[in-house]
Design a protein around this motif. Structure first.
Motif, PDB file in Angstrom:
ATOM      1  N   GLU A  74       0.840  -1.208   0.000  1.00  0.00           N
ATOM      2  CA  GLU A  74       0.000   0.000   0.000  1.00  0.00           C
ATOM      3  C   GLU A  74       0.869   1.250   0.000  1.00  0.00           C
ATOM      4  O   GLU A  74       1.935   1.272   0.604  1.00  0.00           O
ATOM      5  CB  GLU A  74      -0.896   0.012   1.239  1.00  0.00           C
ATOM      6  N   PHE A  80      -2.152   1.757   7.059  1.00  0.00           N
ATOM      7  CA  PHE A  80      -2.532   0.364   6.822  1.00  0.00           C
ATOM      8  C   PHE A  80      -2.120  -0.508   8.014  1.00  0.00           C
ATOM      9  O   PHE A  80      -2.893  -1.341   8.486  1.00  0.00           O
ATOM     10  CB  PHE A  80      -1.877  -0.123   5.526  1.00  0.00           C
ATOM     11  N   TRP A 165     -12.058   1.366   3.097  1.00  0.00           N
ATOM     12  CA  TRP A 165     -11.420   1.042   4.369  1.00  0.00           C
ATOM     13  C   TRP A 165     -12.340   0.163   5.212  1.00  0.00           C
ATOM     14  O   TRP A 165     -11.873  -0.765   5.886  1.00  0.00           O
ATOM     15  CB  TRP A 165     -11.063   2.303   5.145  1.00  0.00           C
ATOM     16  N   ARG A 168     -12.083  -3.329   4.077  1.00  0.00           N
ATOM     17  CA  ARG A 168     -10.813  -3.927   4.522  1.00  0.00           C
ATOM     18  C   ARG A 168     -10.869  -4.326   5.995  1.00  0.00           C
ATOM     19  O   ARG A 168     -10.376  -5.388   6.372  1.00  0.00           O
ATOM     20  CB  ARG A 168      -9.664  -2.941   4.299  1.00  0.00           C
TER      21      ARG A 168
END
Length: 191
Positions: A74, A80, A165, A168
């Motif tokens: 990323e 992250f 996000w 994720r």
């Protein structure tokens, strides 16, 4: 003995289901090693970190988790990794659900009223569900309340999580649940 009961024996606050209430726990380090011998290194670290509160196992799992985060390449690597850490910390020791008292199941009377854990366990440690039924909690994940997206966003130092996000975060939560399910399935029976 079912594997989920074996996990409760790893907890420092767990009850030895092989003995009546009280007394000295009889599980040894060799017993734990034997039960976990069918699990992968990552699965063993997860179980020991979550249920035995083993700091070395947590550190080992965190390193593996960071390696996984770094492998994605990323461009915003720091955020992250913070997201990965937040999900892992939440999973290992998030807030205990007040609705189910952290056991991820709810005991319901025929009238529909919820029973607390203290109301259904007799003095000799036996579950007393004569007229009740057991249902999944539905308000938590595994007895613990999930952190809000807002809390995770604050840790990542952003205003709020975008749908990308959020996806994720949910994928990571699912990976940890699957890792634990696999670990429970791979545990050896306790003799």
């Amino acid at each position: 003995m079912p594997n989920l009961e074996l996990l409760s024996m790893l907890s420092p606050h767990g009850i030895d289901p092989l003995k009546p209430w009280g007394g000295i726990p009889s599980i040894t380090q060799m017993d734990v090693a034997s039960m976990l011998s069918g699990c992968s290194d990552c699965q063993t670290s997860l179980l020991l970190a979550k249920y035995a509160h083993d700091d070395k196992a947590r550190d080992k799992l965190t390193r593996k988790w960071h390696e996984k985060a770094m492998s994605h390449g990323e461009k915003d690597q720091d955020r992250f990794i913070v997201m990965y850490d937040a999900v892992l910390i939440e999973y290992l020791g998030g807030d205990v659900c007040e609705y189910c008292d952290g056991i991820s199941e709810v005991y319901i009377k025929p009238s529909g009223a919820r029973l607390t854990l203290n109301e259904i366990i007799t003095l000799d440690g036996v579950l007393n569900l004569v007229d009740g039924k057991v249902e999944p909690c539905g308000r938590c994940t595994g007895g613990r309340k999930a952190w809000s997206y807002r809390k995770i966003a604050r840790l990542m130092q952003i205003e709020r999580l975008s749908p990308n996000w959020i996806r994720r975060v949910e994928d990571l939560r699912g990976e940890l649940r699957e890792l634990e399910r696999g670990a429970v399935a791979n545990m050896k029976p306790f003799d």
